[in-house]
Design a protein around this motif. Sequence first.
Motif, PDB file in Angstrom:
ATOM      1  N   GLY A 151      50.969 129.616 -87.950  1.00 26.38           N
ATOM      2  CA  GLY A 151      50.845 128.227 -88.358  1.00 26.38           C
ATOM      3  C   GLY A 151      51.784 127.284 -87.633  1.00 26.38           C
ATOM      4  O   GLY A 151      51.713 126.069 -87.837  1.00 26.38           O
ATOM      5  N   LEU A 152      52.671 127.817 -86.753  1.00 21.20           N
ATOM      6  CA  LEU A 152      53.658 126.957 -86.092  1.00 21.20           C
ATOM      7  C   LEU A 152      52.998 125.916 -85.194  1.00 21.20           C
ATOM      8  O   LEU A 152      53.320 124.717 -85.274  1.00 21.20           O
ATOM      9  CB  LEU A 152      54.635 127.806 -85.279  1.00 21.20           C
ATOM     10  N   ARG A 153      52.105 126.321 -84.325  1.00 26.30           N
ATOM     11  CA  ARG A 153      51.491 125.351 -83.415  1.00 26.30           C
ATOM     12  C   ARG A 153      50.686 124.282 -84.168  1.00 26.30           C
ATOM     13  O   ARG A 153      50.790 123.093 -83.825  1.00 26.30           O
ATOM     14  CB  ARG A 153      50.619 126.070 -82.383  1.00 26.30           C
ATOM     15  N   PRO A 154      49.884 124.647 -85.186  1.00 23.15           N
ATOM     16  CA  PRO A 154      49.221 123.600 -85.962  1.00 23.15           C
ATOM     17  C   PRO A 154      50.204 122.658 -86.658  1.00 23.15           C
ATOM     18  O   PRO A 154      49.948 121.448 -86.748  1.00 23.15           O
ATOM     19  CB  PRO A 154      48.390 124.382 -86.978  1.00 23.15           C
ATOM     20  N   THR A 155      51.320 123.170 -87.135  1.00 25.83           N
ATOM     21  CA  THR A 155      52.335 122.315 -87.755  1.00 25.83           C
ATOM     22  C   THR A 155      52.843 121.287 -86.745  1.00 25.83           C
ATOM     23  O   THR A 155      52.932 120.089 -87.048  1.00 25.83           O
ATOM     24  CB  THR A 155      53.506 123.172 -88.282  1.00 25.83           C
ATOM     25  N   GLN A 171      31.419 118.828 -85.530  1.00 24.59           N
ATOM     26  CA  GLN A 171      32.022 119.328 -84.291  1.00 24.59           C
ATOM     27  C   GLN A 171      32.697 120.655 -84.613  1.00 24.59           C
ATOM     28  O   GLN A 171      33.451 120.762 -85.581  1.00 24.59           O
ATOM     29  CB  GLN A 171      33.053 118.330 -83.768  1.00 24.59           C
ATOM     30  N   ILE A 172      32.427 121.674 -83.817  1.00 24.32           N
ATOM     31  CA  ILE A 172      32.991 123.002 -84.080  1.00 24.32           C
ATOM     32  C   ILE A 172      33.998 123.360 -82.993  1.00 24.32           C
ATOM     33  O   ILE A 172      33.668 123.370 -81.803  1.00 24.32           O
ATOM     34  CB  ILE A 172      31.886 124.078 -84.160  1.00 24.32           C
ATOM     35  N   GLU A 173      35.225 123.619 -83.405  1.00 23.47           N
ATOM     36  CA  GLU A 173      36.267 124.117 -82.515  1.00 23.47           C
ATOM     37  C   GLU A 173      36.368 125.625 -82.701  1.00 23.47           C
ATOM     38  O   GLU A 173      36.259 126.131 -83.818  1.00 23.47           O
ATOM     39  CB  GLU A 173      37.623 123.461 -82.822  1.00 23.47           C
ATOM     40  N   HIS A 174      36.611 126.339 -81.600  1.00 26.10           N
ATOM     41  CA  HIS A 174      36.597 127.796 -81.673  1.00 26.10           C
ATOM     42  C   HIS A 174      37.732 128.377 -80.843  1.00 26.10           C
ATOM     43  O   HIS A 174      38.089 127.843 -79.788  1.00 26.10           O
ATOM     44  CB  HIS A 174      35.254 128.327 -81.151  1.00 26.10           C
ATOM     45  N   GLY A 175      38.319 129.449 -81.322  1.00 22.53           N
ATOM     46  CA  GLY A 175      39.358 130.139 -80.562  1.00 22.53           C
ATOM     47  C   GLY A 175      40.700 130.098 -81.269  1.00 22.53           C
ATOM     48  O   GLY A 175      40.866 129.477 -82.317  1.00 22.53           O
ATOM     49  N   PRO A 176      41.703 130.780 -80.702  1.00 26.18           N
ATOM     50  CA  PRO A 176      43.014 130.885 -81.349  1.00 26.18           C
ATOM     51  C   PRO A 176      43.720 129.555 -81.545  1.00 26.18           C
ATOM     52  O   PRO A 176      44.601 129.444 -82.402  1.00 26.18           O
ATOM     53  CB  PRO A 176      43.803 131.807 -80.414  1.00 26.18           C
ATOM     54  N   ASP A 177      43.355 128.529 -80.773  1.00 28.41           N
ATOM     55  CA  ASP A 177      43.978 127.213 -80.912  1.00 28.41           C
ATOM     56  C   ASP A 177      43.124 126.239 -81.724  1.00 28.41           C
ATOM     57  O   ASP A 177      43.414 125.037 -81.758  1.00 28.41           O
ATOM     58  CB  ASP A 177      44.249 126.606 -79.528  1.00 28.41           C
ATOM     59  N   ALA A 178      42.083 126.742 -82.373  1.00 30.37           N
ATOM     60  CA  ALA A 178      41.177 125.850 -83.099  1.00 30.37           C
ATOM     61  C   ALA A 178      41.908 125.085 -84.198  1.00 30.37           C
ATOM     62  O   ALA A 178      41.697 123.871 -84.368  1.00 30.37           O
ATOM     63  CB  ALA A 178      40.022 126.657 -83.703  1.00 30.37           C
ATOM     64  N   ALA A 179      42.776 125.754 -84.952  1.00 28.95           N
ATOM     65  CA  ALA A 179      43.493 125.070 -86.031  1.00 28.95           C
ATOM     66  C   ALA A 179      44.406 123.984 -85.481  1.00 28.95           C
ATOM     67  O   ALA A 179      44.545 122.911 -86.085  1.00 28.95           O
ATOM     68  CB  ALA A 179      44.306 126.076 -86.841  1.00 28.95           C
ATOM     69  N   SER A 180      45.003 124.228 -84.321  1.00 26.20           N
ATOM     70  CA  SER A 180      45.862 123.212 -83.709  1.00 26.20           C
ATOM     71  C   SER A 180      45.052 121.997 -83.291  1.00 26.20           C
ATOM     72  O   SER A 180      45.509 120.854 -83.451  1.00 26.20           O
ATOM     73  CB  SER A 180      46.591 123.800 -82.493  1.00 26.20           C
ATOM     74  N   ARG A 181      43.845 122.232 -82.771  1.00 26.31           N
ATOM     75  CA  ARG A 181      43.007 121.099 -82.369  1.00 26.31           C
ATOM     76  C   ARG A 181      42.543 120.305 -83.596  1.00 26.31           C
ATOM     77  O   ARG A 181      42.469 119.072 -83.554  1.00 26.31           O
ATOM     78  CB  ARG A 181      41.819 121.596 -81.542  1.00 26.31           C
ATOM     79  N   ILE A 182      42.257 121.008 -84.684  1.00 30.63           N
ATOM     80  CA  ILE A 182      41.884 120.322 -85.920  1.00 30.63           C
ATOM     81  C   ILE A 182      43.070 119.532 -86.464  1.00 30.63           C
ATOM     82  O   ILE A 182      42.938 118.394 -86.925  1.00 30.63           O
ATOM     83  CB  ILE A 182      41.380 121.323 -86.972  1.00 30.63           C
ATOM     84  N   ALA A 183      44.261 120.117 -86.394  1.00 29.27           N
ATOM     85  CA  ALA A 183      45.466 119.441 -86.881  1.00 29.27           C
ATOM     86  C   ALA A 183      45.779 118.188 -86.084  1.00 29.27           C
ATOM     87  O   ALA A 183      46.396 117.253 -86.598  1.00 29.27           O
ATOM     88  CB  ALA A 183      46.657 120.394 -86.841  1.00 29.27           C
ATOM     89  N   ALA A 184      45.362 118.167 -84.826  1.00 28.60           N
ATOM     90  CA  ALA A 184      45.683 117.050 -83.938  1.00 28.60           C
ATOM     91  C   ALA A 184      44.708 115.884 -84.062  1.00 28.60           C
ATOM     92  O   ALA A 184      44.875 114.871 -83.380  1.00 28.60           O
ATOM     93  CB  ALA A 184      45.718 117.537 -82.494  1.00 28.60           C
ATOM     94  N   GLY A 188      37.002 124.226 -87.551  1.00 30.54           N
ATOM     95  CA  GLY A 188      37.528 125.148 -86.558  1.00 30.54           C
ATOM     96  C   GLY A 188      37.575 126.561 -87.090  1.00 30.54           C
ATOM     97  O   GLY A 188      37.869 126.789 -88.267  1.00 30.54           O
ATOM     98  N   ILE A 189      37.275 127.537 -86.216  1.00 32.05           N
ATOM     99  CA  ILE A 189      37.413 128.954 -86.565  1.00 32.05           C
ATOM    100  C   ILE A 189      38.159 129.653 -85.442  1.00 32.05           C
ATOM    101  O   ILE A 189      37.923 129.399 -84.262  1.00 32.05           O
ATOM    102  CB  ILE A 189      36.063 129.646 -86.817  1.00 32.05           C
ATOM    103  N   ALA A 190      39.071 130.547 -85.825  1.00 36.89           N
ATOM    104  CA  ALA A 190      39.859 131.267 -84.826  1.00 36.89           C
ATOM    105  C   ALA A 190      39.054 132.388 -84.189  1.00 36.89           C
ATOM    106  O   ALA A 190      39.186 132.668 -83.000  1.00 36.89           O
ATOM    107  CB  ALA A 190      41.125 131.821 -85.467  1.00 36.89           C
ATOM    108  N   THR A 191      38.220 133.055 -84.991  1.00 32.47           N
ATOM    109  CA  THR A 191      37.407 134.160 -84.491  1.00 32.47           C
ATOM    110  C   THR A 191      35.971 133.979 -84.944  1.00 32.47           C
ATOM    111  O   THR A 191      35.685 133.200 -85.854  1.00 32.47           O
ATOM    112  CB  THR A 191      37.931 135.515 -85.020  1.00 32.47           C
ATOM    113  N   GLY A 192      35.062 134.723 -84.315  1.00 29.07           N
ATOM    114  CA  GLY A 192      33.658 134.644 -84.699  1.00 29.07           C
ATOM    115  C   GLY A 192      32.857 133.773 -83.746  1.00 29.07           C
ATOM    116  O   GLY A 192      33.386 133.188 -82.799  1.00 29.07           O
TER     117      GLY A 192
END
Length: 418
Positions: free
Chosen positions: A140-144, A112-125, A83-87
């Motif tokens: 980091g709150l939402r990914p936590t 699989q590539i996740e993209h956008g501000p919620d990418a880390a949360s989707r990877i965490a899930a 996952g990447i938040a930007t780019g």
Amino acid sequence: MPDSRDDARTPPGRTAAPDAGPGGGSHRRTVSLLGSTGSIGTQAVSVVRANPDRFRVTALAAGGHDVPALAAQVVAVGAEAVGIATGDPAALQDAIDDAARAAGRAGQHRPQIEHGPDAASRIAAVGADVVLNGVTGSIGLRPTLAALDAGSTLALANKESLIVGGSLVTRRAAPGQLVPVDSEHSAIAQSLRAGRRGEVRRLVVTASGGPFRGRTRDQLRDVTPAEALAHPNFAMGRVITTNSATLVNKGLEVIEAHLLFDVPMDAIDVVVHPQQYIHSMVEFVDGAVVAQIGRPTMAVPIALGLGWPDRVPDAETPIDWTKAADWRFEPLDDEAFPAVVLARRAGSAGSTYPAVYNAANEECVEAFHAGRIGFLAITEIIERVLSEHRADGQLSVDTVLEAERWARARTHQLLGLL
């Protein structure tokens, strides 16, 4: 020696207990790394690659500012999702293809590539056995929360998500689901194995004192950003290093210890230990003090965070006890460094006050490095913003984010930027 009952090796509060959580057992653990291209993330990749029989990275997430480094990690660990938040996701895949060709494995890496501000949360899930959250800041709150909701053991290096989330995080965490990765809190969790919960009198968090240890408040008035970044022991990012200079970082760690171990704020002390070989200590009711000692690196906390409660052999080089060494301990000068006092105030108030403390500090650090304010103004403005804040409503992700927005806006007003 502690007895054999379950609570003999279980830290107080919400931290992971031995043999607890989905990461327990002897199977090869799957790992998701958030903030993988940062300092914690890159060290975690090294731990995993050195222990392929114990860990397998299945997913990575990063901000997207260093695409070649992220692509190289994907190929090195064989991550199935990234996952990447930007780019640009296509640019990331191109970089992965280039890294794969360079490694002689062309065409073998199509994650699989996740993209956008919620990418880390989707990877965490995704539901890995262990999610290491090495993201910097309250983002980091939402990914936590996503990792906890997925049932993963959360190896938490992102202290801000716990601090600003408070009871949102602690209520979400099942017993044994949180494993601290900050060196101080890892040390406390290790030391707590020496006794039972009811035998703990206080926690003692150690601090290096930063680059300005021993200076008076007047002597701090004209220090420069370059001087603030000259940490005596660690090379860290700008915000964390500046926080170490102001002692804001130690204030955040006091709040974190309160939340992790369910210990009252007034039972958590801070002592300056410049050499940083004693990472933190626990005082028990009989007067015994148990300390975790090791080199001033993050190697053991990261490895133990991934493997908890089991240790990872050879994670760090042991101390050479045949060489003479002197270790010092000094009281914290609250007048010169009021950040810990302010953090205690915010942590005791709870609700959204810790979020306001953290957000105001982040804005002040940026202003300090931009030359808009002096060093002492950082904590002066934090104190002003805290005193003006009024918590409103039940704690939720929305109220935390709203409190942060207010704190940043009010800080900007006080900085004269609006």
